[in-house]
Design an enzyme around this catalytic site. Structure first.
Site, PDB file in Angstrom:
ATOM      1  CG  HIS A  59      -2.126   0.876   1.092  1.00  0.00           C
ATOM      2  ND1 HIS A  59      -2.095   2.248   1.176  1.00  0.00           N
ATOM      3  CD2 HIS A  59      -3.426   0.555   0.828  1.00  0.00           C
ATOM      4  CE1 HIS A  59      -3.318   2.737   0.976  1.00  0.00           C
ATOM      5  NE2 HIS A  59      -4.155   1.738   0.760  1.00  0.00           N
ATOM      6  N   GLY A  60       0.352   2.358  -0.455  1.00  0.00           N
ATOM      7  CA  GLY A  60       1.058   3.632  -0.306  1.00  0.00           C
ATOM      8  C   GLY A  60       1.088   3.996   1.175  1.00  0.00           C
ATOM      9  CG  ASP A  61       3.979   6.851   2.624  1.00  0.00           C
ATOM     10  OD1 ASP A  61       3.191   7.395   1.807  1.00  0.00           O
ATOM     11  OD2 ASP A  61       5.110   7.289   2.877  1.00  0.00           O
ATOM     12  CG  ASP A  62      -1.779   7.366   0.487  1.00  0.00           C
ATOM     13  OD1 ASP A  62      -1.490   6.161   0.617  1.00  0.00           O
ATOM     14  OD2 ASP A  62      -2.579   7.767  -0.373  1.00  0.00           O
TER      15      ASP A  62
ATOM     16  CB  THR B 288       5.283   8.737  -5.999  1.00  0.00           C
ATOM     17  OG1 THR B 288       4.467   7.795  -6.697  1.00  0.00           O
ATOM     18  CG2 THR B 288       6.368   8.052  -5.224  1.00  0.00           C
TER      19      THR B 288
ATOM     20  CG  ASP C  99     -43.051  26.842  -1.459  1.00  0.00           C
ATOM     21  OD1 ASP C  99     -42.941  26.696  -2.693  1.00  0.00           O
ATOM     22  OD2 ASP C  99     -43.023  25.893  -0.654  1.00  0.00           O
TER      23      ASP C  99
HETATM   24  C1  SPV Z   1     -39.840  22.088  -0.330  1.00  0.00           C
HETATM   25  O1  SPV Z   1     -38.720  21.954   0.224  1.00  0.00           O
HETATM   26  O2  SPV Z   1     -40.123  23.063  -1.011  1.00  0.00           O
HETATM   27  C2  SPV Z   1     -40.864  21.060  -0.154  1.00  0.00           C
HETATM   28  C3  SPV Z   1     -40.851  20.231   1.052  1.00  0.00           C
HETATM   29  O3  SPV Z   1     -41.727  20.966  -0.983  1.00  0.00           O
HETATM   30  S1  SPV Z   1     -41.900  20.997   2.173  1.00  0.00           S
HETATM   31  O4  SPV Z   1     -41.456  22.385   2.352  1.00  0.00           O
HETATM   32  O5  SPV Z   1     -41.794  20.251   3.426  1.00  0.00           O
HETATM   33  O6  SPV Z   1     -43.255  20.962   1.668  1.00  0.00           O
HETATM   34 MG    MG Z   2     -41.827  22.538  -2.311  1.00  0.00          MG
END
Ligand code: SPV
Ligand code: MG
Length: 430
Positions: free
Chosen positions: A89-92, A122, A203
């Site tokens: 084996h290498g010595d790393d 090496t 979202d």
């Molecule tokens: C997200 O990360 O946008 C999701 C997961 O859809 S949750 O926020 O838990 O719905």
């Molecule tokens: Mg989401």
């Protein structure tokens, strides 16, 4: 003639490997052990050249009399089978988690009076070699297919959210080492919640696909790990089929779409905010249309079931998930906002009794006492840590902003900040 054993994990042969092989051959008859793809991926990148081809490659090398497969990083099993006089084996490997592996080799060899011979390592790969490797790993085909490959051999994948280039780099590069070995994330989750929040938006599918694709591009430019996109509801079927092809072409590995319709709100708000679940029929149609649109075998469409979030009961969740799989879904994500994992575990048990192999994905934001190992024991294949980088960055940034306002200067904030040198070292090619 003495029997010599040497194990390789490499898929890119360089002078250093050849030099050590030459030295091994001078000691006796050389058997080369090659680590399985799974073992290689467990401590570095997914091998670019699969095991079968690596076997052929090593069989044709001068000084190699036979090639065997070493299943584990630990040498114990293979050494007890072959009982070589010498291991080279290498010595790393005298520090970190490898020191344990080395120690065990020394102990096992003692059982029959074998000897460990180490040579100075090496070869240090050049910046250029490393960046070539990254480029190969980030090519669309290579990246896209890697999620399915990982699912095929790892009981449970650990997936972390990324919402821009910087967080992508953190997911890509964070590694922890312990006696158990090296741990790193298997893939990235590009969350709708985090992508929206990073842009200061709610979202609710307000951040459109063009903007989501820009986020993906930004992440893909600086990373190599496979990507799972949070595709919200998938939108209109006519748009969804188009987007599937775009994502596939870019090298995204999977999209997860949820069975809701109308104005989507984040699931963690629960049932009281007027969210509507799609009909089984319409959602199945969307899944099938997406599957028919994709061009490769690699790309995955994962169906996310919101029955538990919307308090529709376990039977509804199970009926839906089985129907989604029948419609072509490559996996099911079961979502829950309970504080305990009980309903998710109950789902897994019931789902698995009828379907032993379709991947189950979970997002344990609220029931996060459970470890990935425990999820794996319940039949879960992917654990997504869906929002933790943005949630940890937000209070940290807020505290820094307050500190500067309070003091009218930034010196007091220094202790809250990474040094310029550290932040620069995270970024590639400086
Ligand atoms: C997200 O990360 O946008 C999701 C997961 O859809 S949750 O926020 O838990 O719905
Ligand atoms: Mg989401």
């Amino acid at each position: 003639m003495k029997q010599v054993y040497i194990c390789f994990s490499t898929d890119i042969l360089h002078n250093g490997h050849l030099a050590i092989l030459k030295k091994a051959a001078a000691l006796g008859e050389v058997t080369v052990g090659l680590l399985t793809d799974e073992a290689v991926a467990s401590f570095k990148h997914y091998p670019l050249i699969p095991l079968e081809e690596r076997i052929q490659m090593f069989e044709s090398l001068k000084g190699v009399s036979s090639v065997v497969v070493q299943e584990e990083l630990d040498y114990t099993t293979i050494l007890r089978r072959l009982k070589p006089d010498i291991v080279v084996h290498g010595d790393d490997w005298q520090v970190g988690y490898q020191a344990n592996i080395r120690q065990k080799v020394v102990e096992v060899l003692r059982e029959w009076g074998g000897e460990l011979v180490e040579y100075p390592y090496t070869h240090t790969p050049t910046e250029e070699t490393l960046s070539n490797l990254d480029q190969l790993l980030s090519l669309p085909e290579s990246r896209r297919s890697r999620l399915r490959k990982l699912l095929a051999y790892k009981p449970c994948l650990s997936v972390m959210e990324a919402h821009n280039g910087l967080t992508g780099l953190i997911v890509e590069k964070t590694v922890v080492e312990s006696e158990k070995g090296r741990r790193q994330f298997d893939a990235m989750w590009v969350s709708s919640l985090c992508d929206s929040t990073a842009k200061g938006k709610p979202d609710i599918e307000l951040v459109d696909m063009t903007s989501r694709l820009n986020t993906l591009e930004e992440i893909m430019e600086v990373t190599t790990k496979p990507i799972i996109l949070d595709g919200d509801t998938g939108g209109q079927v006519e748009h969804f089929v188009y987007n599937v092809q775009t994502l596939e072409r870019m090298g995204i590995s999977a999209i997860i779409i949820e069975d809701k319709k109308g104005l989507k709100k984040n699931s963690l708000f629960g049932a009281g905010v007027g969210q509507t679940q799609d009909s089984i029929e319409d959602f199945c149609q969307k899944i099938t249309a997406g599957k028919n649109a994709q061009k490769t075998r690699d790309f995955m469409i994962i169906a996310r079931c919101e029955s538990l979030i919307l308090e529709q009961g376990m039977e509804d969740a199970l009926t839906r998930c089985h129907a989604y799989v029948k419609a072509g879904a490559d996996g099911v994500m079961i979502h829950s906002r309970q504080k305990t994992p009980d309903e998710v575990f109950a789902f897994c048990k019931a789902f698995r009794s009828a379907d032993p192999k379709t991947p189950i994905i979970v997002v344990p934001t609220t029931y996060n006492d459970v470890t990935e190992e425990e999820f794996a024991a319940h039949g879960v294949n992917v654990v997504i840590h869906a929002n933790h980088l943005i949630r940890s960055a937000f209070p940290a940034m807020q505290a820094t902003a307050r500190t500067i306002l309070e003091n009218g200067r930034s010196r007091e904030a220094d202790k809250l900040c990474m040094s310029i040198k550290e932040i620069l070292s995270l970024l590639p090619n400086q």
